[in-house]
Design a protein around this motif. Structure first.
Motif, PDB file in Angstrom:
ATOM      1  N   ALA A 216       7.351 -10.872   6.213  1.00  0.00           N
ATOM      2  CA  ALA A 216       6.355 -11.763   5.020  1.00  0.00           C
ATOM      3  C   ALA A 216       5.613 -10.453   4.697  1.00  0.00           C
ATOM      4  N   TYR A 217       5.460  -9.882   3.370  1.00  0.00           N
ATOM      5  CA  TYR A 217       4.314  -8.613   3.031  1.00  0.00           C
ATOM      6  C   TYR A 217       3.532  -9.678   1.891  1.00  0.00           C
ATOM      7  N   PHE A 218       2.438  -9.368   2.167  1.00  0.00           N
ATOM      8  CA  PHE A 218       1.250  -9.819   1.470  1.00  0.00           C
ATOM      9  C   PHE A 218       0.298  -8.831   1.456  1.00  0.00           C
ATOM     10  N   ASN A 219      -0.860  -9.150   0.243  1.00  0.00           N
ATOM     11  CA  ASN A 219      -2.030  -8.094   0.326  1.00  0.00           C
ATOM     12  C   ASN A 219      -3.167  -8.826   0.293  1.00  0.00           C
ATOM     13  N   VAL A 220      -4.156  -7.918   0.974  1.00  0.00           N
ATOM     14  CA  VAL A 220      -5.687  -8.603   1.144  1.00  0.00           C
ATOM     15  C   VAL A 220      -6.469  -7.813   0.312  1.00  0.00           C
ATOM     16  N   SER A 221      -7.592  -8.022   0.280  1.00  0.00           N
ATOM     17  CA  SER A 221      -8.704  -7.392  -0.535  1.00  0.00           C
ATOM     18  C   SER A 221      -9.368  -6.413   0.725  1.00  0.00           C
ATOM     19  N   GLU A 222     -10.220  -5.452   0.068  1.00  0.00           N
ATOM     20  CA  GLU A 222     -10.605  -4.405   1.089  1.00  0.00           C
ATOM     21  C   GLU A 222     -11.559  -5.243   1.859  1.00  0.00           C
ATOM     22  N   ARG A 223     -12.521  -6.010   1.245  1.00  0.00           N
ATOM     23  CA  ARG A 223     -13.484  -6.841   2.075  1.00  0.00           C
ATOM     24  C   ARG A 223     -12.786  -7.807   3.093  1.00  0.00           C
ATOM     25  N   GLU A 224     -11.504  -8.470   2.631  1.00  0.00           N
ATOM     26  CA  GLU A 224     -10.820  -9.496   3.567  1.00  0.00           C
ATOM     27  C   GLU A 224     -10.401  -8.463   4.872  1.00  0.00           C
ATOM     28  N   TYR A 225      -9.893  -7.372   4.455  1.00  0.00           N
ATOM     29  CA  TYR A 225      -9.149  -6.458   5.532  1.00  0.00           C
ATOM     30  C   TYR A 225     -10.237  -6.036   6.686  1.00  0.00           C
TER      31      TYR A 225
END
Length: 380
Positions: A216-225
Motif C-alpha cells: 500500500a503506497y501513500f504520501n505524507v507531508s514533510e511535517r508528518e514525515y
C-alpha cells in the motif's frame, strides 16, 4: 335646609375617609414590594476537560499493488497459434501460456547449427595443419614464420567456432521465446490477443500478478514525515491498518517497510510503502483504500464535541466564571475524534463548560451548575 355647620361636618368626614384610603393604599404597596423575590437561577449540566492519553489513527489515501505484477509481452513476432490459459486462471511457475508460430525460428536454429559444423570442420583442418607444420619445424624443413601462420589460422578458425556457438545459442533462445511461460505463481489477467492474431515483437499479451502479500503506497507531508521518523514501532507488524473502499477494516494488520529518500518538490510529500498479508486473496492490484497509522497522544486535553459550537468559523464553548456567570470562549482544536475534541488552547482542566443547553443560554447569564464528570456524560 342644610346648615353651614352641617356642610363643614360632612367635608371633614370625607377628608377622613380619603386619608384612611390613602394610608391603606400605601400600606398595600409596601406589602407588595417586600413580597416580590428575584427568580431562581436555572440549572444546566456542566462538565470539564480531562487530561488523558488518546489513541487515534491518522488516515492516508493509499493505492494497493501486488508485490509481484508484470506485463507479459511477445519477445518475437509471428502468429499466435495457441492460448493455453484463460483470464482469471491461477497458473504456476513455468506453465505454458501462449504459443507463437516458430517455423522460421526452427529454421534459424538449423542454419546456425550448420554454420557451427562448418566452423568446427575448418578448425579441425587448421589444427591438423598446425600439427604437421610442427613436425616440419622440428626437422627444420619450414621456417618459424610458416609455423606461426598455421597457428594464426587455427586461432582464426577457433574464433569462428565461438561465433557460430553464439549464433546457435541466440537462435535457440529466440525459438524458446515462441513459448510464453508464467514467470511465477499468480493470476492471469485480461488476454489482449486471441488465437490466430498476428503478434509483433513487444506486443502486450497479458499481465500476471500474484495475490499474496500486497503493498500500500501513500504520501505524507514533510511535517508528518519528521514526526513519523521518530517512531520506532512503524516497522513492527500491527503498526498500521488498512481501510478498504467499502469502509471495512482489512482483517490483517501490516507494517511500514520503507519510504522514499526524496521529498517531491511539486507536492512537498514523501511516499511510504506498507505491506499487508492477503491470505484470503481479497486485495487486488489497483485497489484503493486508506492506511491508518495508529498512535497515541500523551496527556491530551479532551472535551465532548457536544459542548462546542461555531462562531464566525471559530470553535467556541460556554465556560463558567467563579461566580457561575457564562462567558463565551474560543478554543483551538488539535484533533477531532468520533465524539470528542482534543484541544490545545482556550481551556484548562479546571475550567467548567456547559454540556447541555448551549442553544438557550446567553453570555453573562448566571446559572446553577449541575456538574457531571466527563466519563458520565460522554464516555470515551
Amino acid at each position: 335646609m342644610t346648615s353651614y355647620k352641617d356642610v363643614l361636618d360632612k367635608c371633614a368626614g370625607l377628608k377622613a375617609v380619603a386619608s384612611l384610603s390613602l394610608l391603606l393604599s400605601l400600606a398595600s404597596c409596601g406589602e407588595d414590594k417586600t413580597a416580590v423575590a428575584p427568580p431562581p437561577s436555572k440549572s444546566y449540566p456542566v462538565t470539564s476537560a480531562v487530561v488523558m492519553d488518546v489513541p487515534h489513527g491518522q488516515e492516508y489515501v493509499a493505492s494497493i499493488q501486488n508485490s509481484n505484477f508484470i506485463e507479459l509481452r511477445a519477445r518475437v513476432s509471428g502468429r499466435l497459434e495457441k492460448v493455453s490459459a484463460d483470464e482469471g486462471q491461477r497458473v504456476t511457475t513455468g506453465q505454458l501460456l501462449f504459443t507463437i508460430s516458430s517455423h522460421e525460428y526452427q529454421e534459424e536454429v538449423k542454419r546456425a547449427n550448420a554454420r557451427l559444423k562448418g566452423a568446427q570442420a575448418e578448425a579441425k583442418m587448421a589444427e591438423i595443419d598446425l600439427q604437421n607444420n610442427q613436425l616440419l619445424l622440428d626437422k627444420k624443413i619450414i621456417s618459424l614464420s610458416e609455423w606461426e601462420m598455421s597457428k594464426a589460422k587455427l586461432d582464426s578458425a577457433m574464433a569462428r567456432v565461438d561465433e557460430a556457438l553464439t549464433t546457435v545459442a541466440d537462435a535457440e533462445r529466440r525459438l524458446s521465446y515462441a513459448e510464453v511461460r508464467a514467470p511465477f505463481d499468480g493470476i492471469i489477467n485480461r488476454i489482449r490477443s486471441k488465437t490466430g492474431s498476428l503478434i509483433a515483437e513487444g506486443d502486450l499479451l497479458t499481465s500476471i500478478s500474484n495475490d499474496g502479500d500486497v503493498y500500500a503506497y501513500f504520501n505524507v507531508s514533510e511535517r508528518e514525515y519528521l514526526e513519523l521518523a521518530k517512531r520506532r514501532d512503524l516497522g513492527e507488524q500491527g503498526s498500521v491498518m488498512l481501510e478498504l473502499a467499502n469502509g471495512e477494516i482489512h482483517p490483517h494488520q501490516g507494517r511500514i517497510e520503507t519510504w522514499e529518500s526524496v521529498i517531491s518538490k511539486s507536492t512537498g510529500n514523501i511516499a511510504f510503502r506498507a505491506s499487508f498479508p492477503n491470505p484470503e486473496h481479497l486485495l487486488k492490484h489497483g485497489s484503493t483504500g486508506k492506511v491508518i497509522l495508529r498512535s497515541e497522544l500523551k496527556n491530551a486535553l479532551v472535551i465532548p464535541q457536544k459542548c462546542t459550537f461555531e462562531v464566525q468559523h471559530k470553535t467556541c464553548v460556554f465556560a463558567l466564571t467563579p461566580e457561575n456567570s457564562i462567558e463565551l470562549r474560543s478554543i483551538g482544536t488539535k484533533l477531532r475524534l468520533q465524539n470528542h475534541y482534543v484541544i490545545d488552547s482556550g481551556l484548562k482542566p479546571s475550567d467548567r463548560i456547559i454540556f447541555e443547553g448551549i442553544q438557550v443560554v446567553k453570555e453573562g447569564e448566571v446559572i446553577a451548575p449541575d456538574f457531571k464528570a466527563l466519563a458520565e456524560v460522554a464516555p470515551f
